[in-house]
Scaffold this motif. Sequence first.
Motif, mmCIF file in Angstrom:
data_model
loop_
_atom_site.group_PDB
_atom_site.id
_atom_site.type_symbol
_atom_site.label_atom_id
_atom_site.label_comp_id
_atom_site.label_asym_id
_atom_site.label_seq_id
_atom_site.Cartn_x
_atom_site.Cartn_y
_atom_site.Cartn_z
ATOM 1 N N ALA A 1 0.861 -1.181 0.000
ATOM 2 C CA ALA A 1 0.000 0.000 0.000
ATOM 3 C C ALA A 1 0.898 1.231 0.000
ATOM 4 O O ALA A 1 1.957 1.235 0.635
ATOM 5 N N LEU A 2 0.492 2.245 -0.720
ATOM 6 C CA LEU A 2 1.218 3.512 -0.761
ATOM 7 C C LEU A 2 0.239 4.644 -0.473
ATOM 8 O O LEU A 2 -0.941 4.558 -0.834
ATOM 9 N N GLU A 3 0.739 5.683 0.171
ATOM 10 C CA GLU A 3 -0.086 6.842 0.492
ATOM 11 C C GLU A 3 0.690 8.103 0.158
ATOM 12 O O GLU A 3 1.903 8.143 0.311
ATOM 13 N N TRP A 4 -0.019 9.136 -0.299
ATOM 14 C CA TRP A 4 0.623 10.420 -0.545
ATOM 15 C C TRP A 4 -0.321 11.543 -0.191
ATOM 16 O O TRP A 4 -1.530 11.360 -0.094
ATOM 17 N N GLY A 5 0.269 12.716 0.006
ATOM 18 C CA GLY A 5 -0.492 13.887 0.407
ATOM 19 C C GLY A 5 -1.070 14.642 -0.768
ATOM 20 O O GLY A 5 -1.068 14.177 -1.911
ATOM 21 N N GLU A 6 -1.560 15.830 -0.443
ATOM 22 C CA GLU A 6 -2.179 16.688 -1.448
ATOM 23 C C GLU A 6 -1.165 17.085 -2.515
ATOM 24 O O GLU A 6 -0.051 17.487 -2.192
ATOM 25 N N PRO A 7 -1.553 16.996 -3.768
ATOM 26 C CA PRO A 7 -0.646 17.403 -4.844
ATOM 27 C C PRO A 7 -0.712 18.913 -5.057
ATOM 28 O O PRO A 7 -1.613 19.581 -4.546
#
Length: 180
Positions: free
Chosen positions: A71-77
């Motif tokens: 699983a991968l997560e990222w913030g607001e672009p």
Amino acid sequence: MHRIVTVLTVSLLLWASQVGCGGRERTPESAKSTVEEAMAVATINLTSPAFAEGGIVPQRHTCDGEDVSPALEWGEPPAGTVTFALICDDPDAPVGTWVHWVIYNIPDTLRGLPEAVPDTQQLESGALQGRNDFRRIGYGGPCPPPGKPHRYIFKLYALDAPTELPAGAAKAELLRAIEG
């Protein structure tokens, strides 16, 4: 056999509409400055709940385990992002950089990918997967030879337009498509 593998999670950003555009002539110094400015302003933190940066990739995500994507997560672009692309590779492979995952046209509404993304050309979200260096579509987990641990680098690109590539593109094709 259990192989020890490490991961380096890197967030990189390709922001084509801000780098090298504007209609004015640029010197190498001003072009470098513009890239640095764009990178400083537009950073996305990319993480995985499966492992810490610099940590060991769990066996589940390797060829010695179930070989499923983490699983991968990222913030607001940054504003103007329309789609994402992600590349995972191993710069320590004996044959040169080995590509483990190529996925692109990820909708801008997503803030991550679930564990065990199916090895299909197109996902329900509309994202497309490319060929890895195992000559398969989708994720191919770490599978280094015995010896020194390898690094696995995940690069996330925020793009201001989707690629025109069909599913199954290789890393080099994706990088050419998003260049500039």
